[in-house]
Design an enzyme around this catalytic site. Sequence first.
Site, PDB file in Angstrom:
ATOM      1  N   GLU A 287      27.376  -2.564  12.999  1.00  0.00           N
ATOM      2  CA  GLU A 287      27.485  -2.596  14.467  1.00  0.00           C
ATOM      3  C   GLU A 287      28.721  -1.812  14.907  1.00  0.00           C
ATOM      4  OE1 GLU A 287      26.258  -3.493  17.217  1.00  0.00           O
ATOM      5  OE2 GLU A 287      24.657  -4.932  16.875  1.00  0.00           O
TER       6      GLU A 287
ATOM      7  N   ARG B  30      31.348 -16.343  20.380  1.00  0.00           N
ATOM      8  CA  ARG B  30      32.228 -15.370  19.737  1.00  0.00           C
ATOM      9  C   ARG B  30      32.106 -14.054  20.485  1.00  0.00           C
ATOM     10  NH1 ARG B  30      29.185 -11.435  17.504  1.00  0.00           N
ATOM     11  NH2 ARG B  30      27.160 -11.968  16.604  1.00  0.00           N
TER      12      ARG B  30
ATOM     13  N   ASN C  11      31.368 -10.135  20.885  1.00  0.00           N
ATOM     14  CA  ASN C  11      30.348  -9.254  20.335  1.00  0.00           C
ATOM     15  C   ASN C  11      30.718  -7.805  20.658  1.00  0.00           C
ATOM     16  OD1 ASN C  11      27.860  -9.015  18.909  1.00  0.00           O
ATOM     17  ND2 ASN C  11      26.853  -8.484  20.830  1.00  0.00           N
TER      18      ASN C  11
ATOM     19  N   ASP D 141      24.473 -20.048  18.912  1.00  0.00           N
ATOM     20  CA  ASP D 141      23.160 -20.684  18.833  1.00  0.00           C
ATOM     21  C   ASP D 141      22.113 -19.732  19.398  1.00  0.00           C
ATOM     22  OD1 ASP D 141      24.366 -23.110  17.878  1.00  0.00           O
ATOM     23  OD2 ASP D 141      25.109 -23.403  19.913  1.00  0.00           O
TER      24      ASP D 141
ATOM     25  N   ASN E 190      26.199  -6.499  25.069  1.00  0.00           N
ATOM     26  CA  ASN E 190      26.024  -5.401  24.131  1.00  0.00           C
ATOM     27  C   ASN E 190      26.459  -4.062  24.726  1.00  0.00           C
ATOM     28  OD1 ASN E 190      25.367  -5.719  21.351  1.00  0.00           O
ATOM     29  ND2 ASN E 190      23.627  -6.970  21.984  1.00  0.00           N
TER      30      ASN E 190
ATOM     31  N   ASP F 235      20.216  -3.007  22.358  1.00  0.00           N
ATOM     32  CA  ASP F 235      21.449  -3.423  21.696  1.00  0.00           C
ATOM     33  C   ASP F 235      22.589  -2.472  22.079  1.00  0.00           C
ATOM     34  OD1 ASP F 235      23.306  -4.421  19.867  1.00  0.00           O
ATOM     35  OD2 ASP F 235      21.831  -4.746  18.303  1.00  0.00           O
TER      36      ASP F 235
HETATM   37 CA    CA Z   1      25.247  -5.293  19.226  1.00  0.00          CA
END
Ligand code: CA
Length: 293
Positions: A17, A100, A102, A120, A149, A199
């Site tokens: 990523e 968290r 990202n 979750d 994202n 994404d």
């Molecule tokens: Ca991502």
Amino acid sequence: MADAVEVVVNAGAEHGEGAIWHAQTHRFYWVDIMKGLVYIYDPAANTNRAINVGQPVGTVVPRRSGGLMLAVERGFAALDLETEALTILADPADRAPRTRFNDGKCDPAGRFWAGTMSYDSGVIGAGALYCLDADHKVWPRVANVSIANGIVWTKDKRTMYFIDTLAYTLDRFDYDHATGQISNRRPLICFPETQGFPDGMAIDAEDKVWVAVMGSGRVFRYDPESAALLSTVELPTPQITSCAFGGPNLDELYITSSTLGLSPEALANDPLAGVLFKARPGVQGVPADEYAG
Ligand code: CA
């Protein structure tokens, strides 16, 4: 249309990523999120240094004063590349439990934007998008985010595009370059849910966006303003996660991928899952911005 895609690094990434090219050092940075690894790929030496930061790491950006900045599980952090010491600079007080950090990137003024997501799966709206100013003050900018994202800014520094994966949209905001304030949110692209999960994202020199769609095996180039699909890059593995323009002429598209959720049998049939790829998409990108603080 791209010609053949090449394998750049077969590092066995679990979930590659955070793709970003740093023009000043001719390095490509990426991460393996849950393994807590920051990777530094040097194309001249063909090496891929791995630094374990000891907690999940969602993304990486270069820092103007040296070293790297990370969005780690517990906030915005600085990474010293000589000592490999990690220093948390800010963790927003309102960050929800079991979340968290990202994905994220720097805006043209050098602020570091990154968002959060729930541990979750399928939880809607527990995350937020934050902005870290150069003075290390952190501001919540977008609430009710599910999975923060792709994020990019246009060449004129007046527009920000942002993808919340579970909203299946690319949203546009008016962006104030001087203050970092955003306003006037509206969705421009609605991604088909059957295609996969939108994404990571890059923007090219023509202000068109390149969106990695997890599950599709493709990176899609869109005109964000008209939502027209312009072209695609096809990869030899389905779980495509992020992309960034790089190389000496910014005409190579680095693309990360993932093995997440694959059974041993599926992995055996998909030996290129987790690989870092490179394509030549036929257009140039723009240099990534560094964190100014
Ligand atoms: Ca991502």
